[in-house]
Design a protein around this motif. Structure first.
Motif, PDB file in Angstrom:
ATOM      1  N   ALA A   1       0.836  -1.202   0.000  1.00 13.96           N
ATOM      2  CA  ALA A   1       0.000   0.000   0.000  1.00 13.96           C
ATOM      3  C   ALA A   1       0.871   1.253   0.000  1.00 13.96           C
ATOM      4  O   ALA A   1       0.585   2.214  -0.717  1.00 13.96           O
ATOM      5  N   LEU A   2       1.929   1.237   0.781  1.00 18.88           N
ATOM      6  CA  LEU A   2       2.841   2.386   0.857  1.00 18.88           C
ATOM      7  C   LEU A   2       3.392   2.737  -0.518  1.00 18.88           C
ATOM      8  O   LEU A   2       3.532   3.911  -0.858  1.00 18.88           O
ATOM      9  N   ALA A   3       3.677   1.732  -1.326  1.00 20.66           N
ATOM     10  CA  ALA A   3       4.222   1.961  -2.663  1.00 20.66           C
ATOM     11  C   ALA A   3       3.234   2.695  -3.574  1.00 20.66           C
ATOM     12  O   ALA A   3       3.646   3.291  -4.572  1.00 20.66           O
ATOM     13  N   GLN A   4       1.946   2.699  -3.208  1.00 22.47           N
ATOM     14  CA  GLN A   4       0.936   3.327  -4.067  1.00 22.47           C
ATOM     15  C   GLN A   4       0.340   4.613  -3.497  1.00 22.47           C
ATOM     16  O   GLN A   4      -0.330   5.353  -4.201  1.00 22.47           O
ATOM     17  N   VAL A   5       0.588   4.867  -2.233  1.00 21.62           N
ATOM     18  CA  VAL A   5       0.000   6.042  -1.595  1.00 21.62           C
ATOM     19  C   VAL A   5       0.861   7.267  -1.867  1.00 21.62           C
ATOM     20  O   VAL A   5       2.089   7.209  -1.785  1.00 21.62           O
ATOM     21  N   THR A   6       0.198   8.385  -2.169  1.00 16.23           N
ATOM     22  CA  THR A   6       0.918   9.628  -2.449  1.00 16.23           C
ATOM     23  C   THR A   6       0.617  10.733  -1.442  1.00 16.23           C
ATOM     24  O   THR A   6       1.281  11.763  -1.457  1.00 16.23           O
ATOM     25  N   LYS A   7      -0.363  10.542  -0.587  1.00 23.00           N
ATOM     26  CA  LYS A   7      -0.717  11.566   0.400  1.00 23.00           C
ATOM     27  C   LYS A   7       0.385  11.671   1.451  1.00 23.00           C
ATOM     28  O   LYS A   7       0.676  10.715   2.172  1.00 23.00           O
ATOM     29  N   SER A   8       0.987  12.835   1.527  1.00 22.88           N
ATOM     30  CA  SER A   8       2.109  13.022   2.454  1.00 22.88           C
ATOM     31  C   SER A   8       1.697  12.833   3.911  1.00 22.88           C
ATOM     32  O   SER A   8       2.481  12.331   4.717  1.00 22.88           O
ATOM     33  N   ALA A   9       0.487  13.208   4.277  1.00 19.84           N
ATOM     34  CA  ALA A   9       0.035  13.042   5.662  1.00 19.84           C
ATOM     35  C   ALA A   9       0.008  11.567   6.062  1.00 19.84           C
ATOM     36  O   ALA A   9       0.395  11.216   7.190  1.00 19.84           O
ATOM     37  N   LEU A  10      -0.406  10.706   5.147  1.00 20.37           N
ATOM     38  CA  LEU A  10      -0.428   9.270   5.446  1.00 20.37           C
ATOM     39  C   LEU A  10       0.985   8.702   5.525  1.00 20.37           C
ATOM     40  O   LEU A  10       1.280   7.866   6.381  1.00 20.37           O
ATOM     41  N   ILE A  11       1.844   9.152   4.637  1.00 23.47           N
ATOM     42  CA  ILE A  11       3.232   8.685   4.655  1.00 23.47           C
ATOM     43  C   ILE A  11       3.907   9.122   5.950  1.00 23.47           C
ATOM     44  O   ILE A  11       4.628   8.343   6.589  1.00 23.47           O
ATOM     45  N   GLU A  12       3.650  10.362   6.357  1.00 22.89           N
ATOM     46  CA  GLU A  12       4.193  10.849   7.634  1.00 22.89           C
ATOM     47  C   GLU A  12       3.666  10.022   8.801  1.00 22.89           C
ATOM     48  O   GLU A  12       4.397   9.726   9.751  1.00 22.89           O
ATOM     49  N   GLN A  13       2.407   9.644   8.734  1.00 24.22           N
ATOM     50  CA  GLN A  13       1.815   8.819   9.786  1.00 24.22           C
ATOM     51  C   GLN A  13       2.545   7.482   9.897  1.00 24.22           C
ATOM     52  O   GLN A  13       2.791   6.999  11.005  1.00 24.22           O
ATOM     53  N   VAL A  14       2.922   6.903   8.761  1.00 28.70           N
ATOM     54  CA  VAL A  14       3.665   5.647   8.769  1.00 28.70           C
ATOM     55  C   VAL A  14       5.034   5.856   9.409  1.00 28.70           C
ATOM     56  O   VAL A  14       5.471   5.059  10.248  1.00 28.70           O
ATOM     57  N   VAL A  15       5.707   6.945   9.049  1.00 30.32           N
ATOM     58  CA  VAL A  15       7.032   7.237   9.595  1.00 30.32           C
ATOM     59  C   VAL A  15       6.966   7.343  11.123  1.00 30.32           C
ATOM     60  O   VAL A  15       7.838   6.833  11.835  1.00 30.32           O
ATOM     61  N   VAL A  16       5.924   7.961  11.621  1.00 30.17           N
ATOM     62  CA  VAL A  16       5.815   8.215  13.064  1.00 30.17           C
ATOM     63  C   VAL A  16       5.211   7.037  13.825  1.00 30.17           C
ATOM     64  O   VAL A  16       5.699   6.672  14.903  1.00 30.17           O
ATOM     65  N   ASP A  17       4.164   6.408  13.255  1.00 30.25           N
ATOM     66  CA  ASP A  17       3.360   5.478  14.040  1.00 30.25           C
ATOM     67  C   ASP A  17       3.523   3.991  13.729  1.00 30.25           C
ATOM     68  O   ASP A  17       3.106   3.160  14.538  1.00 30.25           O
ATOM     69  N   ASP A  18       4.054   3.630  12.572  1.00 30.33           N
ATOM     70  CA  ASP A  18       4.078   2.214  12.213  1.00 30.33           C
ATOM     71  C   ASP A  18       4.933   1.429  13.196  1.00 30.33           C
ATOM     72  O   ASP A  18       5.993   1.877  13.621  1.00 30.33           O
ATOM     73  N   THR A  19       4.475   0.247  13.535  1.00 35.22           N
ATOM     74  CA  THR A  19       5.188  -0.586  14.507  1.00 35.22           C
ATOM     75  C   THR A  19       6.395  -1.296  13.889  1.00 35.22           C
ATOM     76  O   THR A  19       7.264  -1.767  14.615  1.00 35.22           O
ATOM     77  N   ASP A  20       6.447  -1.367  12.584  1.00 34.66           N
ATOM     78  CA  ASP A  20       7.530  -2.054  11.884  1.00 34.66           C
ATOM     79  C   ASP A  20       8.608  -1.043  11.482  1.00 34.66           C
ATOM     80  O   ASP A  20       8.348  -0.109  10.721  1.00 34.66           O
ATOM     81  N   THR A  21       9.809  -1.254  11.969  1.00 37.98           N
ATOM     82  CA  THR A  21      10.918  -0.337  11.688  1.00 37.98           C
ATOM     83  C   THR A  21      11.194  -0.228  10.199  1.00 37.98           C
ATOM     84  O   THR A  21      11.446   0.868   9.686  1.00 37.98           O
ATOM     85  N   GLU A  22      11.153  -1.343   9.501  1.00 42.91           N
ATOM     86  CA  GLU A  22      11.403  -1.317   8.044  1.00 42.91           C
ATOM     87  C   GLU A  22      10.351  -0.483   7.324  1.00 42.91           C
ATOM     88  O   GLU A  22      10.659   0.207   6.355  1.00 42.91           O
ATOM     89  N   MET A  23       9.106  -0.561   7.783  1.00 40.52           N
ATOM     90  CA  MET A  23       8.055   0.254   7.174  1.00 40.52           C
ATOM     91  C   MET A  23       8.336   1.740   7.404  1.00 40.52           C
ATOM     92  O   MET A  23       8.202   2.555   6.488  1.00 40.52           O
ATOM     93  N   ARG A  24       8.722   2.076   8.616  1.00 37.63           N
ATOM     94  CA  ARG A  24       9.012   3.481   8.920  1.00 37.63           C
ATOM     95  C   ARG A  24      10.159   3.981   8.057  1.00 37.63           C
ATOM     96  O   ARG A  24      10.115   5.108   7.522  1.00 37.63           O
ATOM     97  N   LEU A  25      11.190   3.179   7.887  1.00 37.62           N
ATOM     98  CA  LEU A  25      12.339   3.586   7.051  1.00 37.62           C
ATOM     99  C   LEU A  25      11.947   3.676   5.585  1.00 37.62           C
ATOM    100  O   LEU A  25      12.398   4.570   4.880  1.00 37.62           O
ATOM    101  N   SER A  26      11.121   2.766   5.123  1.00 38.92           N
ATOM    102  CA  SER A  26      10.666   2.779   3.730  1.00 38.92           C
ATOM    103  C   SER A  26       9.860   4.035   3.407  1.00 38.92           C
ATOM    104  O   SER A  26       9.868   4.518   2.285  1.00 38.92           O
ATOM    105  N   ALA A  27       9.151   4.528   4.401  1.00 37.02           N
ATOM    106  CA  ALA A  27       8.306   5.693   4.195  1.00 37.02           C
ATOM    107  C   ALA A  27       9.108   6.990   4.115  1.00 37.02           C
ATOM    108  O   ALA A  27       8.588   8.002   3.656  1.00 37.02           O
TER     109      ALA A  27
END
Length: 158
Positions: A131-157
């Motif tokens: 999903a991250l690879a397809q999302v373009t909304k910066s607010a959602l990407i920022e949410q992943v960077v801050v809140d995702d429980t998976d470190t790799e996901m946060r780094l990918s974002a």
């Protein structure tokens, strides 16, 4: 014997209230349960009956996705979007969909809202990564960077 050929089951009755009652009383252990609910969800002329049937479908992501594209009743369409999102994002043990099922369904999703919901709600990091690879909304990407429980996901974002 001949009369039984002409007697239809109640879920096929011409009166919507009788079809609705038959659907409500239908048990998942009943013979042809899956066929009956998918038939009613896909072809019943009454939106209320389609909604009741759609809410009972949890193991056929492809069918739910097809219905999203085909449903013309706004209330039923909105329910369908929410239901599909809940099913694909569920991590309950009662969810009959494997990660493979969810990934296969994800590859067919064209609705951006569903993809965005998967990014923030799906329990599987692999599904969130797709999903991250397809999302373009910066607010959602920022949410992943801050809140995702998976470190790799946060780094990918980043």
């Amino acid at each position: 014997m001949i009369v039984s050929k002409f007697l239809k089951p109640k879920w096929q009755h011409r009166k919507p209230e009788i079809r609705k009652e038959a659907l409500i009383n239908l048990k998942s252990s009943d013979t042809d349960y899956e066929e009956i609910i998918t038939t009613l969800a896909g072809t019943d002329p009454e939106p209320e009956i389609r909604r009741i049937a759609l809410k009972r479908i949890t193991n056929n992501l492809d069918f739910l996705l097809e219905r999203i594209d085909q449903e013309h009743d706004k209330q039923t369409h909105d329910l369908l979007l929410a239901h599909f999102t809940n099913v694909i994002c569920s991590n309950e043990t009662s969810n009959p969909n494997s990660l493979e099922d969810k990934l296969n369904a994800f590859n067919k999703i064209t609705n951006k809202t569903i993809i965005e919901q998967i990014l923030v709600r799906a329990p599987e990091s692999l599904l969130r990564a797709k999903a991250l690879a397809q999302v373009t909304k910066s607010a959602l990407i920022e949410q992943v960077v801050v809140d995702d429980t998976d470190t790799e996901m946060r780094l990918s974002a980043l």
